[in-house]
Design a protein around this motif. Sequence first.
Motif, PDB file in Angstrom:
ATOM      1  N   GLN A 159       0.850  -1.192   0.000  1.00  0.00           N
ATOM      2  CA  GLN A 159       0.000   0.000   0.000  1.00  0.00           C
ATOM      3  C   GLN A 159       0.885   1.242   0.000  1.00  0.00           C
ATOM      4  OE1 GLN A 159      -3.507   0.378   0.407  1.00  0.00           O
ATOM      5  NE2 GLN A 159      -3.277   2.576   0.440  1.00  0.00           N
ATOM      6  N   VAL A 160       0.689   2.103  -1.004  1.00  0.00           N
ATOM      7  CA  VAL A 160       1.419   3.364  -1.014  1.00  0.00           C
ATOM      8  C   VAL A 160       0.455   4.466  -0.614  1.00  0.00           C
ATOM      9  CG1 VAL A 160       2.747   4.981  -2.400  1.00  0.00           C
ATOM     10  CG2 VAL A 160       2.902   2.550  -2.859  1.00  0.00           C
ATOM     11  N   ILE A 161       0.855   5.262   0.360  1.00  0.00           N
ATOM     12  CA  ILE A 161      -0.012   6.334   0.807  1.00  0.00           C
ATOM     13  C   ILE A 161       0.617   7.661   0.416  1.00  0.00           C
ATOM     14  CG2 ILE A 161      -1.084   7.382   2.824  1.00  0.00           C
ATOM     15  CD1 ILE A 161      -0.742   4.519   4.098  1.00  0.00           C
ATOM     16  N   HIS A 162      -0.029   8.331  -0.542  1.00  0.00           N
ATOM     17  CA  HIS A 162       0.476   9.630  -0.967  1.00  0.00           C
ATOM     18  C   HIS A 162      -0.124  10.676  -0.053  1.00  0.00           C
ATOM     19  CE1 HIS A 162       2.526   8.694  -4.677  1.00  0.00           C
ATOM     20  NE2 HIS A 162       1.589   7.799  -4.916  1.00  0.00           N
ATOM     21  N   ILE A 289       5.758  11.169   1.167  1.00  0.00           N
ATOM     22  CA  ILE A 289       5.451  12.541   1.573  1.00  0.00           C
ATOM     23  C   ILE A 289       6.172  13.548   0.686  1.00  0.00           C
ATOM     24  CG2 ILE A 289       4.890  12.053   3.988  1.00  0.00           C
ATOM     25  CD1 ILE A 289       7.736  12.805   4.693  1.00  0.00           C
ATOM     26  N   LYS A 290       6.518  13.089  -0.530  1.00  0.00           N
ATOM     27  CA  LYS A 290       7.283  13.957  -1.428  1.00  0.00           C
ATOM     28  C   LYS A 290       6.550  15.257  -1.734  1.00  0.00           C
ATOM     29  CE  LYS A 290       9.246  13.886  -6.027  1.00  0.00           C
ATOM     30  NZ  LYS A 290       8.557  13.549  -7.269  1.00  0.00           N
ATOM     31  N   ASP A 291       5.232  15.151  -1.936  1.00  0.00           N
ATOM     32  CA  ASP A 291       4.498  16.333  -2.389  1.00  0.00           C
ATOM     33  C   ASP A 291       3.921  17.176  -1.261  1.00  0.00           C
ATOM     34  OD1 ASP A 291       5.021  15.785  -5.032  1.00  0.00           O
ATOM     35  OD2 ASP A 291       3.405  14.321  -5.125  1.00  0.00           O
ATOM     36  N   LEU A 292       4.297  16.847  -0.045  1.00  0.00           N
ATOM     37  CA  LEU A 292       3.854  17.705   1.049  1.00  0.00           C
ATOM     38  C   LEU A 292       4.657  18.996   0.989  1.00  0.00           C
ATOM     39  CD1 LEU A 292       3.405  15.749   4.376  1.00  0.00           C
ATOM     40  CD2 LEU A 292       1.707  16.986   3.069  1.00  0.00           C
ATOM     41  N   GLY A 293       3.971  20.108   1.009  1.00  0.00           N
ATOM     42  CA  GLY A 293       4.681  21.383   0.937  1.00  0.00           C
ATOM     43  C   GLY A 293       5.542  21.601   2.166  1.00  0.00           C
ATOM     44  N   LYS A 294       6.312  22.660   2.123  1.00  0.00           N
ATOM     45  CA  LYS A 294       7.236  22.922   3.220  1.00  0.00           C
ATOM     46  C   LYS A 294       6.487  23.081   4.544  1.00  0.00           C
ATOM     47  CE  LYS A 294      11.003  25.930   3.727  1.00  0.00           C
ATOM     48  NZ  LYS A 294      11.372  27.292   3.357  1.00  0.00           N
ATOM     49  N   GLN A 295       5.317  23.729   4.460  1.00  0.00           N
ATOM     50  CA  GLN A 295       4.518  23.977   5.663  1.00  0.00           C
ATOM     51  C   GLN A 295       4.155  22.682   6.372  1.00  0.00           C
ATOM     52  OE1 GLN A 295       3.392  26.920   6.836  1.00  0.00           O
ATOM     53  NE2 GLN A 295       4.576  27.986   5.283  1.00  0.00           N
ATOM     54  N   LEU A 296       3.848  21.675   5.554  1.00  0.00           N
ATOM     55  CA  LEU A 296       3.256  20.469   6.129  1.00  0.00           C
ATOM     56  C   LEU A 296       4.248  19.341   6.322  1.00  0.00           C
ATOM     57  CD1 LEU A 296      -0.134  20.333   4.244  1.00  0.00           C
ATOM     58  CD2 LEU A 296       0.170  20.448   6.695  1.00  0.00           C
ATOM     59  N   LYS A 297       5.449  19.502   5.747  1.00  0.00           N
ATOM     60  CA  LYS A 297       6.366  18.368   5.740  1.00  0.00           C
ATOM     61  C   LYS A 297       6.717  17.895   7.156  1.00  0.00           C
ATOM     62  CE  LYS A 297       9.186  16.513   2.339  1.00  0.00           C
ATOM     63  NZ  LYS A 297       9.262  16.810   0.923  1.00  0.00           N
ATOM     64  N   LYS A 298       7.086  18.851   8.006  1.00  0.00           N
ATOM     65  CA  LYS A 298       7.479  18.469   9.369  1.00  0.00           C
ATOM     66  C   LYS A 298       6.334  17.760  10.056  1.00  0.00           C
ATOM     67  CE  LYS A 298       9.624  22.933   9.674  1.00  0.00           C
ATOM     68  NZ  LYS A 298       9.374  24.236  10.312  1.00  0.00           N
ATOM     69  N   LEU A 299       5.158  18.363   9.913  1.00  0.00           N
ATOM     70  CA  LEU A 299       3.983  17.799  10.552  1.00  0.00           C
ATOM     71  C   LEU A 299       3.723  16.402  10.006  1.00  0.00           C
ATOM     72  CD1 LEU A 299       1.935  18.829  12.567  1.00  0.00           C
ATOM     73  CD2 LEU A 299       0.453  19.413  10.659  1.00  0.00           C
ATOM     74  N   GLY A 300       3.819  16.280   8.675  1.00  0.00           N
ATOM     75  CA  GLY A 300       3.590  14.988   8.033  1.00  0.00           C
ATOM     76  C   GLY A 300       4.539  13.935   8.570  1.00  0.00           C
TER      77      GLY A 300
END
Length: 459
Positions: A159-162, A289-300
Motif C-alpha cells: 500500500q502506497v499512501i500519498h 510525503i514527497k508532495d507535502l509542501g514545506k509547511q506540512l512536511k514536518k507535521l507529516g
Amino acid sequence: MFLVTVLFLNTAKTKQELDNTIFQTAGIAQKYNCSLRRLDYMQEQGLMSSVPLGLNLIPIKRALTTTSTAIFVPFTTQELFMAGESLYYGLNALSNNMIMVDRKKLKNPNGLILGTPGSGKSFSAKREITNAFFATQDDIIIGDPEGEYYPLVHALGGQVIHISASSHDYINPMDINMDYSDDDNPLGVKSDFILSLCELIMGARNGIEAEEKSVIDRCLPIVYQKYFEHPVPENMPVLGDLYQCLREQKEVQAQRIATALEIYVNGSLKVFNHRTNVELQNRIVCFDIKDLGKQLKKLGMLIVQDQVWNRVTVNRTACKSTRYFIDEFHLLLKEEQTAAYSVEIWKRFRKWGGIPTGITQNIKDLLSSREIENIFENSDFIYMLNQAAGDRQILAKQLNISPHQLSYVTNSGEGEGLIFYGNTIIPFKDKFDKSLRLYALMTTKLSDLEENRERGDNP
Ligand SMILES: Nc1ncnc2c1ncn2[C@@H]1O[C@H](COP(=O)(O)OP(=O)(O)OP(=O)(O)O)[C@@H](O)[C@H]1O
Ligand SMILES: [Mg+2]
C-alpha cells in the motif's frame, strides 16, 4: 611436517585455449620461482584430486613445515553467514562468500545505511525490503520523502499512501489503539504525541508553555471519551474535535492553541483533519510525503512516525516484528520534535519488536547533538557505502576502523563498502544484475527510468 601436493586445474573449450592457459599459469608460477609439472598420463587422477572429494591420488609430494603449509589454508577471512531467517547483504569482498545475517539476533537490531549520494543507499534498502518480504513474516513500513519506493511497493502488492495537500489519501493524527502504551492508559504516550504536534504547529521557537500543556491534557480525555466507550472507527476523533474542545475552554491559552490549529482544521492545510481512509493493515506500507509542501512536511513526518508507533504496538500484541525504513533520515533529525521521536524509536523499538533503519548521506547529520548521537551509538548494524573524505575521518575515530578497512569506503563503486554487524566488520560488494525486472523497480537513475519507459515497462 606436512606432505603437501599442490594442484592447478586448467580447463578450456579448445586445445589452443588450453595451451594458452597452461602457458599463462606456468608464467605466473615462474615469477615466484616455482616450476609447474604437467601430469602427463595422470590427468584423471589429477582431476579426481582437484575436485572436493577429499582424495589425493597423486604420489608427488613435498615436505613443508607448519608455517609454510598455513599460507595455503584459505580460511583466513572473517565470514558472516547465519542459518535461519537471515537475509542477503552482498558478497564478502575478500572471499566472495555470501553475507547472510539476521538482524534480530543482534543485541539491538537498529540499523543505519550511510553513503554519499548515488552510492546505493536506497538501493540496498530496497533489496533488504524485498528479501525481508519474501524470507520473513515481518511487516514493513517505509517513510519515503523522495517518492521513489512506490514501483517496488506496488509490485509487491503493498500500500502506497500519498500524503499531500491535494491528495485524497488521509491519515488521522488522532488515531489510537488500546495497546498504544505499556500501562493501562493508552492516552499516556498519545498525549505526548499531541503535545509535540501542537508544539510544532505553534512554532518551536517559544515552544508551548506549561499552562498550554495542561489545557491540551485536560481536553484529550474529553475528546477520546466517545471512542473509549465504543471503540469503533466512526467514533475516532479528528483534529477538529480537539479544536472544538479547546474553543470551549475559557483560558486564553486554549484560544491561542485553537487559533493556531485553525488552519489545519478549516483552513488550507486541512489534510490531517480526516479519518484514516487508507488501508494501514497491509504487510508493506509506504508513506510517500514527497508532495507535502514545506509547511506540512514536518507535521507529516511527525504524524507518520506516530502511525508507525501505532502499528508497532499492534504488532507486538500479535508477536510480529516490524521493519521501519526511513529514507533521507537527516530531514527528521533536523526538526527538534521528529528528532526526539526518532531517538525514542532507537531506544525503545527493540522491546516492541521493531527494527528501524535510518538512511542518510552524511555521518555529520548524526553527530549534531548529544541526543542524536545516541542513535549512532545504539545502532549495531551499519551498512556503510562510499564515504566523503570528511566523514571518513570521523568514522575512523568513532568506530575504530583501520586505514585498510577505510579503503573499502574510499571512492568505492555503487553497492560496495563495509558492513558492521555487532563487532564484526566485513567488506562487501553487491553487483545487482541490471537485466532483472527487480532492478528496473529499484533504480533511481534517470537513464534507467527512461529505458523502462521506452520499453513500456514503466512500473
Ligand atoms: N548494488 C548495486 N548494484 C548495481 N547498481 C547499483 C547498486 N546500488 C546502486 N546501484 C545504482 O546506483 C543508483 C543510485 O543508487 P541509490 O538510488 O540507492 O542512491 P542513493 O545512495 O540512495 O542516493 P541519494 O542519496 O541521492 O538518495 C541506482 O539507481 C542503481 O542504478
Ligand atoms: Mg536515496
